[in-house]
Design an enzyme around this catalytic site. Structure first.
Site, PDB file in Angstrom:
ATOM      1  N   MET A   4       0.839  -1.176   0.000  1.00 20.33           N
ATOM      2  CA  MET A   4       0.000   0.000   0.000  1.00 20.33           C
ATOM      3  C   MET A   4       0.886   1.243   0.000  1.00 20.33           C
ATOM      4  O   MET A   4       1.632   1.467   0.941  1.00 20.33           O
ATOM      5  CB  MET A   4      -0.894  -0.013   1.242  1.00 20.33           C
ATOM      6  CG  MET A   4      -1.605   1.269   1.458  1.00 20.33           C
ATOM      7  SD  MET A   4      -2.587   1.467   2.983  1.00 20.33           S
ATOM      8  CE  MET A   4      -2.982  -0.142   3.517  1.00 20.33           C
ATOM      9  N   PRO A   5       0.826   2.065  -1.037  1.00 18.83           N
ATOM     10  CA  PRO A   5       1.591   3.307  -1.054  1.00 18.83           C
ATOM     11  C   PRO A   5       1.059   4.286  -0.012  1.00 18.83           C
ATOM     12  O   PRO A   5      -0.151   4.397   0.204  1.00 18.83           O
ATOM     13  CB  PRO A   5       1.365   3.862  -2.461  1.00 18.83           C
ATOM     14  CG  PRO A   5       0.874   2.714  -3.261  1.00 18.83           C
ATOM     15  CD  PRO A   5       0.156   1.819  -2.310  1.00 18.83           C
ATOM     16  N   PHE A   6       1.980   4.973   0.629  1.00 14.74           N
ATOM     17  CA  PHE A   6       1.643   5.971   1.637  1.00 14.74           C
ATOM     18  C   PHE A   6       2.411   7.237   1.288  1.00 14.74           C
ATOM     19  O   PHE A   6       3.636   7.237   1.306  1.00 14.74           O
ATOM     20  CB  PHE A   6       2.056   5.462   3.021  1.00 14.74           C
ATOM     21  CG  PHE A   6       1.617   6.340   4.153  1.00 14.74           C
ATOM     22  CD1 PHE A   6       0.465   6.053   4.849  1.00 14.74           C
ATOM     23  CD2 PHE A   6       2.362   7.448   4.512  1.00 14.74           C
ATOM     24  CE1 PHE A   6       0.070   6.858   5.910  1.00 14.74           C
ATOM     25  CE2 PHE A   6       1.969   8.261   5.555  1.00 14.74           C
ATOM     26  CZ  PHE A   6       0.818   7.961   6.260  1.00 14.74           C
TER      27      PHE A   6
ATOM     28  N   ARG B   7       0.725   1.357  -9.067  1.00 16.99           N
ATOM     29  CA  ARG B   7       0.000   0.911  -7.879  1.00 16.99           C
ATOM     30  C   ARG B   7      -1.488   1.220  -7.992  1.00 16.99           C
ATOM     31  O   ARG B   7      -1.915   2.128  -8.690  1.00 16.99           O
ATOM     32  CB  ARG B   7       0.562   1.581  -6.621  1.00 16.99           C
ATOM     33  CG  ARG B   7       2.016   1.281  -6.365  1.00 16.99           C
ATOM     34  CD  ARG B   7       2.229  -0.196  -6.037  1.00 16.99           C
ATOM     35  NE  ARG B   7       3.635  -0.511  -5.888  1.00 16.99           N
ATOM     36  CZ  ARG B   7       4.300  -0.466  -4.745  1.00 16.99           C
ATOM     37  NH1 ARG B   7       3.695  -0.090  -3.644  1.00 16.99           N
ATOM     38  NH2 ARG B   7       5.571  -0.784  -4.713  1.00 16.99           N
TER      39      ARG B   7
ATOM     40  N   VAL C  26      -2.722   5.791   0.062  1.00 20.01           N
ATOM     41  CA  VAL C  26      -3.069   6.701   1.158  1.00 20.01           C
ATOM     42  C   VAL C  26      -2.287   7.996   0.974  1.00 20.01           C
ATOM     43  O   VAL C  26      -1.082   7.959   0.746  1.00 20.01           O
ATOM     44  CB  VAL C  26      -2.698   6.073   2.523  1.00 20.01           C
ATOM     45  CG1 VAL C  26      -2.968   7.048   3.661  1.00 20.01           C
ATOM     46  CG2 VAL C  26      -3.430   4.763   2.727  1.00 20.01           C
TER      47      VAL C  26
END
Length: 70
Positions: free
Chosen positions: A1-3, A37, A43
């Protein structure tokens, strides 16, 4: 999950809700385009930093700007 964490200083002109939405959307698009992604799992957090919560050269930015007459 990219943040993605975007930090922006609070200046005289506040950042509008529309501008924040554009930042969130734009960062999400960029992560999807460059990293491939999933947008739904990206996020994006926007932190607004008060002027006296960061410094330059050993002084808070508020002090630096006060000396500069801003």
């Amino acid at each position: 999950m990219p943040f993605v964490n975007i930090k922006i200083t609070k200046e005289k002109e506040p950042i509008t809700t529309e501008q924040k939405q554009r930042l969130i959307s734009g960062a999400t698009e960029l992560v999807a385009e460059i990293l491939g992604r999933n947008k739904a799992s990206t996020v994006v957090i926007i932190d607004e930093i008060e002027m006296d919560n960061y410094g330059l050269g050993g002084e808070s930015i508020a002090q630096v700007r006060q000396k500069q007459g801003r």
